[in-house]
Design a protein around this motif. Structure first.
Motif, PDB file in Angstrom:
ATOM      1  N   ASP A 161       0.872  -1.127  -0.047  1.00 18.88           N
ATOM      2  CA  ASP A 161       0.137   0.134   0.056  1.00 18.88           C
ATOM      3  C   ASP A 161       0.810   1.297  -0.053  1.00 18.88           C
ATOM      4  OD1 ASP A 161      -2.157   2.267   0.690  1.00 18.88           O
ATOM      5  OD2 ASP A 161      -3.328   0.323   1.292  1.00 18.88           O
ATOM      6  N   ASP A 162       0.562   2.185  -0.764  1.00 22.11           N
ATOM      7  CA  ASP A 162       1.373   3.346  -0.835  1.00 22.11           C
ATOM      8  C   ASP A 162       1.223   4.207   0.445  1.00 22.11           C
ATOM      9  OD1 ASP A 162      -1.092   3.667  -2.165  1.00 22.11           O
ATOM     10  OD2 ASP A 162      -0.441   5.621  -3.066  1.00 22.11           O
ATOM     11  N   SER A 163       0.077   4.254   1.131  1.00 24.96           N
ATOM     12  CA  SER A 163      -0.179   4.704   2.289  1.00 24.96           C
ATOM     13  C   SER A 163       0.358   4.080   3.566  1.00 24.96           C
ATOM     14  CB  SER A 163      -1.616   5.109   2.538  1.00 24.96           C
ATOM     15  OG  SER A 163      -1.868   5.423   3.840  1.00 24.96           O
ATOM     16  N   LYS A 164       1.157   4.851   4.251  1.00 25.22           N
ATOM     17  CA  LYS A 164       2.132   4.220   5.477  1.00 25.22           C
ATOM     18  C   LYS A 164       0.751   3.985   6.464  1.00 25.22           C
ATOM     19  CE  LYS A 164       5.668   4.986   9.050  1.00 25.22           C
ATOM     20  NZ  LYS A 164       5.870   3.672   8.766  1.00 25.22           N
TER      21      LYS A 164
ATOM     22  N   ARG B  35      -0.913   0.937   5.566  1.00 28.38           N
ATOM     23  CA  ARG B  35      -0.266  -0.174   5.994  1.00 28.38           C
ATOM     24  C   ARG B  35      -0.286  -0.573   7.527  1.00 28.38           C
ATOM     25  NH1 ARG B  35       3.710   2.444   2.526  1.00 28.38           N
ATOM     26  NH2 ARG B  35       5.144   2.424   4.396  1.00 28.38           N
TER      27      ARG B  35
ATOM     28  N   GLU C  40       6.497  -5.168   4.309  1.00 28.42           N
ATOM     29  CA  GLU C  40       5.528  -3.998   3.599  1.00 28.42           C
ATOM     30  C   GLU C  40       6.358  -3.858   2.291  1.00 28.42           C
ATOM     31  OE1 GLU C  40       4.902  -0.614   6.166  1.00 28.42           O
ATOM     32  OE2 GLU C  40       5.864  -1.868   7.817  1.00 28.42           O
ATOM     33  N   ALA C  41       5.319  -3.075   1.407  1.00 27.26           N
ATOM     34  CA  ALA C  41       6.007  -2.526   0.201  1.00 27.26           C
ATOM     35  C   ALA C  41       5.139  -1.376  -0.058  1.00 27.26           C
ATOM     36  CB  ALA C  41       5.771  -3.649  -0.911  1.00 27.26           C
ATOM     37  N   GLU C  42       5.859  -0.307  -0.394  1.00 28.59           N
ATOM     38  CA  GLU C  42       5.146   0.908  -0.512  1.00 28.59           C
ATOM     39  C   GLU C  42       4.461   1.011  -1.958  1.00 28.59           C
ATOM     40  OE1 GLU C  42       8.273   3.779  -0.327  1.00 28.59           O
ATOM     41  OE2 GLU C  42       8.614   3.470   1.907  1.00 28.59           O
ATOM     42  N   ASP C  43       4.693   0.079  -2.928  1.00 21.75           N
ATOM     43  CA  ASP C  43       3.654   0.135  -4.013  1.00 21.75           C
ATOM     44  C   ASP C  43       4.260  -1.270  -5.014  1.00 21.75           C
ATOM     45  OD1 ASP C  43       6.437   0.462  -5.703  1.00 21.75           O
ATOM     46  OD2 ASP C  43       6.235   2.410  -5.583  1.00 21.75           O
TER      47      ASP C  43
ATOM     48  N   GLN D  32       7.806  -2.292  -5.810  1.00 25.38           N
ATOM     49  CA  GLN D  32       8.645  -2.768  -4.767  1.00 25.38           C
ATOM     50  C   GLN D  32       8.089  -3.965  -4.481  1.00 25.38           C
ATOM     51  OE1 GLN D  32       8.351  -0.413  -1.231  1.00 25.38           O
ATOM     52  NE2 GLN D  32      10.631  -1.084  -0.634  1.00 25.38           N
TER      53      GLN D  32
ATOM     54  N   THR E 176      -2.968  -6.318  -1.011  1.00 24.90           N
ATOM     55  CA  THR E 176      -2.502  -5.173  -1.760  1.00 24.90           C
ATOM     56  C   THR E 176      -3.775  -4.129  -1.993  1.00 24.90           C
ATOM     57  OG1 THR E 176      -1.686  -4.456  -3.767  1.00 24.90           O
ATOM     58  CG2 THR E 176      -3.020  -6.452  -3.864  1.00 24.90           C
TER      59      THR E 176
ATOM     60  N   MET F  72      -2.172   2.691  -6.591  1.00 27.24           N
ATOM     61  CA  MET F  72      -0.926   3.026  -6.139  1.00 27.24           C
ATOM     62  C   MET F  72      -0.294   3.460  -7.593  1.00 27.24           C
ATOM     63  SD  MET F  72       0.109  -0.530  -3.985  1.00 27.24           S
ATOM     64  CE  MET F  72      -0.267  -1.618  -5.077  1.00 27.24           C
TER      65      MET F  72
END
Length: 264
Positions: free
Chosen positions: A150-153, A156, A173-176, A179, A194, A198
């Protein structure tokens, strides 16, 4: 001991005297009577500093700020980041509500809301505050390896909290999606959770990569999305997703989905 909604101490943040009375009445009908009121952002922060509530029910607009500002302030402080937050608002525009969905609120309640909607929100708050491990027959839940994308911390963090409460201890964790693909090429997982929206590689494209180009083509994929468009959801489903889950990410719904995914 398992909590119930009646055990909750709730901070009700609402500028309207009339709305506060209506919401308090609705809470009382759910046997929630430990309620403190605040009519402004300033009052809310004072109450929180003096006595951390179990959950917060908050309106969107105040004379001295917004519910989104209050939520960001709470999420930015480790001492208050884990307080379950419910938005109570007549706002229906997707753009106005997206920030709340991405921030890990437990519910977005409309004005007016019904007993079923309130009960679901209260039970979600209880689930977060009173963890119950997922009992699986094919896996030891402590050994399940999960990739959260998820691109939102904040999103996540909320997803990790829900999964952690269910007993999952191995969470990467992955930011997008981009990644995530790099991580999937290096590590093995039992489950991918997921987001859809993103940058670079979205959730649908990530799922298609997993299904068509990775050595983990059979891994269950749970997609979390705030998209409500039926056609859009049908397109996502065709990409090979095993299950779709709405934002807000609700522990009970997730528990049922994970049980179905991991026990099939």
């Amino acid at each position: 001991m398992q909590l119930s909604p009646a055990d909750l101490h709730i901070l009700l943040v609402e500028p309207s005297d009339v709305q506060r009375k209506i919401i308090r009445k609705k809470l009382a009908e759910e046997n929630v009577n430990q309620v403190v009121e605040a009519a402004s952002m300033q009052q809310a922060m004072q109450h929180i500093a003096q006595h951390k509530p179990d959950a917060i029910a908050c309106a969107l607009h105040f004379a001295d700020g917004t519910g989104e500002q209050l939520l960001k302030q709470l999420k930015g402080d480790a001492a208050t980041a884990d307080i379950p937050f419910m938005l109570v608002s007549s706002e229906s525009r997707k753009a106005q509500l997206e920030a709340f969905k991405q921030s890990g609120v437990v519910a977005i309640l409309p004005k007016p809301f019904d007993a079923m909607q309130l009960g679901k929100a209260l039970n979600t708050a209880v689930d977060l505050l009173s963890p119950a491990e997922l009992e699986l027959t094919l896996f030891d839940v402590h050994d399940v390896r999960v990739l959260v994308v998820d691109d939102s911390k904040l999103a996540r963090n909320h997803i990790k909290r829900v999964l952690g409460n269910l007993g999952m201890q191995h969470i990467v964790e992955a930011e997008d999606g981009q990644q995530a693909i790099g991580i999937l090429q290096q590590q093995m997982f039992d489950l991918v959770v997921t987001d859809y929206n993103m940058p670079e590689v979205n959730g649908q494209e990530l799922t298609e990569y997993i299904r068509e180009h990775s050595t983990l083509s059979h891994i269950p994929v749970l997609m979390v999305t705030s998209e409500a468009n039926d056609t859009h959801l049908a397109n996502i489903a065709q990409s090979g997703v095993n299950a779709l889950c709405d934002k807000p990410f609700e522990p009970d719904a997730v528990k049922q989905l994970l049980y179905r995914l991991l026990e099939q």
